[in-house]
Design an enzyme around this catalytic site. Structure first.
Site, mmCIF file in Angstrom:
data_model
loop_
_atom_site.group_PDB
_atom_site.id
_atom_site.type_symbol
_atom_site.label_atom_id
_atom_site.label_comp_id
_atom_site.label_asym_id
_atom_site.label_seq_id
_atom_site.Cartn_x
_atom_site.Cartn_y
_atom_site.Cartn_z
ATOM 1 N N ASN A 270 5.352 4.916 9.480
ATOM 2 C CA ASN A 270 6.064 3.491 9.799
ATOM 3 C C ASN A 270 5.882 2.525 8.846
ATOM 4 O OD1 ASN A 270 6.118 4.659 12.903
ATOM 5 N ND2 ASN A 270 7.885 3.473 12.588
ATOM 6 N N SER A 271 4.704 2.524 7.986
ATOM 7 C CA SER A 271 4.322 1.482 7.172
ATOM 8 C C SER A 271 5.541 0.910 6.448
ATOM 9 C CB SER A 271 3.340 1.648 6.457
ATOM 10 O OG SER A 271 2.002 1.587 7.116
ATOM 11 N N MET B 10 -10.815 -3.682 -11.646
ATOM 12 C CA MET B 10 -12.027 -2.893 -11.287
ATOM 13 C C MET B 10 -11.731 -1.707 -10.322
ATOM 14 S SD MET B 10 -14.437 -6.394 -10.518
ATOM 15 C CE MET B 10 -14.303 -7.523 -11.550
ATOM 16 N N HIS C 231 0.851 -1.344 0.072
ATOM 17 C CA HIS C 231 0.049 0.140 -0.083
ATOM 18 C C HIS C 231 1.016 1.193 -0.128
ATOM 19 C CE1 HIS C 231 0.506 -0.582 4.411
ATOM 20 N NE2 HIS C 231 0.461 0.951 4.320
ATOM 21 N N ASP D 273 -0.077 -7.624 1.603
ATOM 22 C CA ASP D 273 0.295 -6.243 1.676
ATOM 23 C C ASP D 273 1.931 -6.023 1.431
ATOM 24 O OD1 ASP D 273 0.223 -3.503 1.535
ATOM 25 O OD2 ASP D 273 -0.369 -3.409 3.682
#
Length: 360
Positions: free
Chosen positions: A204-205, A264, A100, A130
Site C-alpha cells: 500500500n505504500s 554513508m 522508500h 519520504d
C-alpha cells in the site's frame, strides 16, 4: 558474476529528473495541476457512497514494481523485486509515491488501472518526507484531485486505494481518520502523520488516502506491525507534499536542506563488512562529493563515523537527524576513526542537491 531473481515483499511498509529542457511555464503548470486537480475526471465530486468515490478515484492509483541488483555471498549478484503503489497527479504522467518504494532501484514499472505497463523515470525524491515524483510517457490519464488535509477532522471518512501484498492492485479499504499530527518514528526519522483504521498492508505504500469527497488527503506511508496490532495505518498529509512538488519537478530535490556532502552506509553484518572491505561494524563513508563541506574538511572514503556533535552514531539515520537540526552554513563536528586512530573533523553544511538513502 552469477545472476538470479528473488522476489522480496516491499520493504516500505515498515516498523514503528524532470528534463532540463522544460520551461518554467510548464513546470508551473505541473505544480498547479497537482494542487488544483484542474481537468481531472474526479473534479466536482460530491460526497456520497464509497462506490461513487472509488469510481472517481480508482483510475488515479497505480501499481509499482521495482527491481534492484544486490550483492550476495562470494560477490554473487541477484535481482530483488519490490512492490508499492502510486497516485497520478497530472494527466501527462506525473506520479507521487514514497521514496522508500523506489530508493536504490535500477528499474521502476508502473501498471495503470487498465493494465497498461509503462517504465517510469524517477524525476525527484525527498528522503526527509519520504516522497518521490515519477514520470511515465503517456497522456490522457485520470489524475487525483488534491484535497486540503488541514480541513479534515478525527472521525472523517478515510478511503485507502492501493496495491496490498504487491499483487492486489486497485484494492479499496474504508475507515476513518483516527488521529491528526501523530508523531511516528520510522527508521530513525520522526514524521507527523495522519492515522487511519482503514486496512493498510505491505504494497500500500505510496497509495492514496482519500476523503468522502474523493479528494486526495494523504499518501500512505506505513503500518504498525505486531501480532496483536491492527487498525493502525499512517499517511503523509497532502498539505505537506504540495509545496515540494515544484522543486521535485524542476530540480529533482527539495531546495534549502542542509547536508554534509557525503554518502554513508550502515555496515551491520559480516556480509556487508566483506562487501565494503572493513573489519568492524558501523557507519562508513562510501563517497565524498567534490567541493562539498565534507571534502573541504578532509572526510575520506572508508572513514568510520562514530559521533556527530558528541552524539553517538549507530546508523546513518542518526547523522541525517542531527544534520536536519541545523541550517546551511552551520558547522558540525564528526568524530571518525581512520587507520585505527580517532579524530575530530569540523564540516560546514552545504545545500543538499541530490538524494540517496544514505546520503547526508
Amino acid at each position: 558474476f552469477f545472476f538470479f531473481f528473488f522476489f522480496q515483499a516491499e520493504d516500505g511498509i515498515r516498523d514503528f529528473c524532470l528534463s532540463r529542457g522544460l520551461g518554467d511555464v510548464y513546470k508551473r503548470q505541473v505544480y498547479e495541476s497537482a494542487s488544483t486537480g484542474e481537468g481531472n475526471q474526479s473534479e466536482n465530486v460530491e460526497a456520497g457512497t464509497v462506490s461513487s468515490v472509488v469510481k472517481n478515484t480508482a483510475d488515479s492509483v497505480v501499481e509499482i514494481r521495482t527491481e534492484s541488483v544486490q550483492t550476495g555471498n562470494f560477490l554473487s549478484q541477484y535481482v530483488t523485486q519490490g512492490a508499492g503503489s502510486g497516485v497520478i497527479i497530472s494527466q501527462d504522467g506525473y506520479i507521487l509515491t514514497n521514496n522508500h518504494v523506489i530508493a536504490n532501484t535500477s528499474k521502476v514499472t508502473v501498471t495503470l488501472k487498465n493494465e497498461q505497463k509503462h517504465e517510469a523515470k524517477i524525476i525527484g525524491r525527498d528522503s526527509a518526507t519520504d516522497i518521490a515524483l515519477l514520470k511515465i510517457e503517456t497522456t490522457g490519464l485520470s489524475a487525483a484531485v488534491m484535497g486540503d488535509s488541514s480541513q479534515i477532522s478525527v472521525g472523517d471518512t478515510a478511503i485507502a486505494v492501493g496495491n496490498p501484498l504487491g499483487q492486489l492492485g486497485g484494492t479499496v479499504t474504508k475507515g476513518i481518520i483516527s488521529a491528526l499530527d501523530r508523531e511516528i518514528t520510522i527508521n530513525g526519522s520522526t514524521m507527523s502523520l495522519l492515522q487511519t483504521d482503514a486496512s493498510i498492508n505491505p504494497g500500500n505504500s505510496g497509495g492514496g488516502l482519500f476523503n468522502g469527497k474523493g479528494e486526495l488527503v494523504g499518501v500512505v506511508v506505513a503500518k504498525s506491525s505486531g501480532a496483536d496490532i491492527e487498525g493502525l495505518g499512517f499517511a503523509i498529509p497532502i498539505n505537506k507534499i504540495k509545496p515540494l512538488i515544484q522543486d521535485l519537478a524542476s530540480v529533482g530535490y527539495v531546495q534549502g536542506r542542509p547536508a554534509l556532502g557525503a554518502t554513508m552506509v550502515n555496515v551491520s553484518d559480516a556480509q556487508a563488512a566483506l562487501q565494503y572491505g572493513v573489519t568492524q561494524l558501523g557507519v562508513y563513508v562510501v563517497s565524498v562529493n567534490e567541493g562539498s563541506g565534507a571534502a573541504k574538511a578532509g572526510l575520506q572514503k572508508g572513514d568510520m563515523v562514530q559521533a556527530i556533535d558528541n552524539n553517538v552514531v549507530k546508523s546513518t539515520s542518526d547523522i541525517v537527524n542531527e544534520v536536519q537540526k541545523h541550517k546551511i552554513g552551520d558547522t558540525v563536528t564528526l568524530t571518525i576513526a581512520r587507520d585505527g586512530k580517532q579524530q575530530n573533523i569540523s564540516v560546514t553544511l552545504i545545500e543538499k542537491t541530490s538524494e540517496s538513502t544514505s546520503s547526508s
